[in-house]
Design a protein around this motif. Structure first.
Motif, PDB file in Angstrom:
ATOM      1  N   SER A  48       0.808  -1.222   0.000  1.00  0.00           N
ATOM      2  CA  SER A  48       0.000   0.000   0.000  1.00  0.00           C
ATOM      3  C   SER A  48       0.841   1.272   0.000  1.00  0.00           C
ATOM      4  O   SER A  48       0.394   2.300  -0.513  1.00  0.00           O
ATOM      5  N   HIS A  49       2.039   1.217   0.583  1.00  0.00           N
ATOM      6  CA  HIS A  49       2.947   2.366   0.578  1.00  0.00           C
ATOM      7  C   HIS A  49       4.298   1.919   1.115  1.00  0.00           C
ATOM      8  O   HIS A  49       4.459   0.761   1.508  1.00  0.00           O
ATOM      9  N   ASP A  53       6.891  -0.330   7.946  1.00  0.00           N
ATOM     10  CA  ASP A  53       5.973  -1.312   8.516  1.00  0.00           C
ATOM     11  C   ASP A  53       4.917  -1.777   7.508  1.00  0.00           C
ATOM     12  O   ASP A  53       3.962  -2.470   7.877  1.00  0.00           O
ATOM     13  N   HIS A  54       5.122  -1.440   6.233  1.00  0.00           N
ATOM     14  CA  HIS A  54       4.203  -1.882   5.172  1.00  0.00           C
ATOM     15  C   HIS A  54       4.967  -2.478   3.989  1.00  0.00           C
ATOM     16  O   HIS A  54       4.669  -3.583   3.553  1.00  0.00           O
ATOM     17  N   LEU A  55       5.969  -1.774   3.492  1.00  0.00           N
ATOM     18  CA  LEU A  55       6.856  -2.373   2.486  1.00  0.00           C
ATOM     19  C   LEU A  55       7.599  -3.553   3.095  1.00  0.00           C
ATOM     20  O   LEU A  55       7.763  -4.606   2.471  1.00  0.00           O
ATOM     21  N   CYS A 119      -1.934   4.194  -0.969  1.00  0.00           N
ATOM     22  CA  CYS A 119      -3.131   3.708  -1.666  1.00  0.00           C
ATOM     23  C   CYS A 119      -3.799   2.606  -0.873  1.00  0.00           C
ATOM     24  O   CYS A 119      -3.264   2.095   0.118  1.00  0.00           O
ATOM     25  N   GLY A 120      -4.991   2.250  -1.320  1.00  0.00           N
ATOM     26  CA  GLY A 120      -5.672   1.043  -0.899  1.00  0.00           C
ATOM     27  C   GLY A 120      -5.957   0.206  -2.131  1.00  0.00           C
ATOM     28  O   GLY A 120      -5.595   0.582  -3.255  1.00  0.00           O
ATOM     29  N   ALA A 133      -8.101  -0.946   2.921  1.00  0.00           N
ATOM     30  CA  ALA A 133      -8.002   0.515   2.921  1.00  0.00           C
ATOM     31  C   ALA A 133      -6.572   1.014   2.991  1.00  0.00           C
ATOM     32  O   ALA A 133      -6.308   2.170   2.666  1.00  0.00           O
ATOM     33  N   GLY A 134      -5.617   0.148   3.387  1.00  0.00           N
ATOM     34  CA  GLY A 134      -4.271   0.634   3.633  1.00  0.00           C
ATOM     35  C   GLY A 134      -4.256   1.529   4.854  1.00  0.00           C
ATOM     36  O   GLY A 134      -5.170   1.503   5.691  1.00  0.00           O
TER      37      GLY A 134
END
Length: 223
Positions: A48-49, A53-55, A119-120, A133-134
């Motif tokens: 999402s970005h 903590d997301h990639l 993004c989501g 929703a991201g």
């Protein structure tokens, strides 16, 4: 049938028994993760970005498994530069993959990469329409997403501080007109500590959604 498996924070998989999609693969240094990045198998990784903590472990997992990374153009280019197979997209765009359709949606959040955007995703996967929703604030166009898509399951952050909190996430559930909601992105660290039972009570009293609280390491069959 699609199975949702949760690994804490915003890290989860969706699998129909043939194809496994991995989302925001934050395993290393995730205090809620019940498995390691080396134990994950998948064919696609949706990011999402680019915040850590997301990639997360996306590049390492993609290199080990051969999975394709699907994300916004800037994140996709970042991963391609590190030797990954990627498919870049952008807000409002959709694409039909062999597993189903993906549409990229707005998320109000910083991106973690210069020139990028968070993004989501809306996925048509198996027999379900699933909205991830991201990381995002509440925004009015969630009503448009709910109008355009008949959402079966919405995965919404509830942690507050960095994203929506309980009240805004409950309003998002209402605006999206989702049949079911799974809360994510909470209790990883003290600044995003929340009681998901309070969210369940609030969301179910103000929307048609049934809220499913899934603890890290557990799964839910999406029906």
């Amino acid at each position: 049938m699609v199975t949702f498996s949760y690994f804490g924070h915003s890290c989860f998989t969706l699998s129909d028994g043939k194809t496994t999609l991995l989302f925001d693969p934050f395993f290393t240094n995730n205090p809620l993760a019940t498995i390691t990045a080396e134990q994950v198998e998948c064919q696609y990784i949706l990011v999402s970005h680019a915040h850590f903590d997301h990639l997360g472990d996306a590049v390492a997992i993609a290199k080990r498994t051969g999975a394709m990374i699907i994300s916004t153009a800037e994140v996709a280019h970042l991963c391609a530069d590190q030797g990954c197979t990627v498919h870049g997209m952008n807000l409002g765009g959709s694409y039909r993959f062999d597993f189903g359709k993906v549409r990229v949606t707005l998320a109000l959040h910083s991106s973690g990469i210069v020139g990028g955007t968070a993004c989501g995703f809306v996925l048509h996967f198996g027999d379900q329409v699933i909205y991830f929703a991201g990381d995002t604030a509440l925004f009015g166009d969630m009503k448009l997403i709910g109008h355009k898509e008949k959402i079966d399951y919405a995965l919404l952050p509830i942690g507050d501080n960095f994203t929506m909190g309980l009240e805004d996430a409950a309003m998002a559930a209402q605006w999206l007109n989702a049949k079911h909601v799974i809360p994510i992105h909470y209790n990883t660290w003290p600044p995003i500590a929340q009681d998901p039972e309070k969210f369940k009570e609030l969301a179910e009293s103000t929307s048609r959604a049934e809220v499913h609280i899934v603890s890290s390491g557990n799964s839910l069959e999406l029906k």
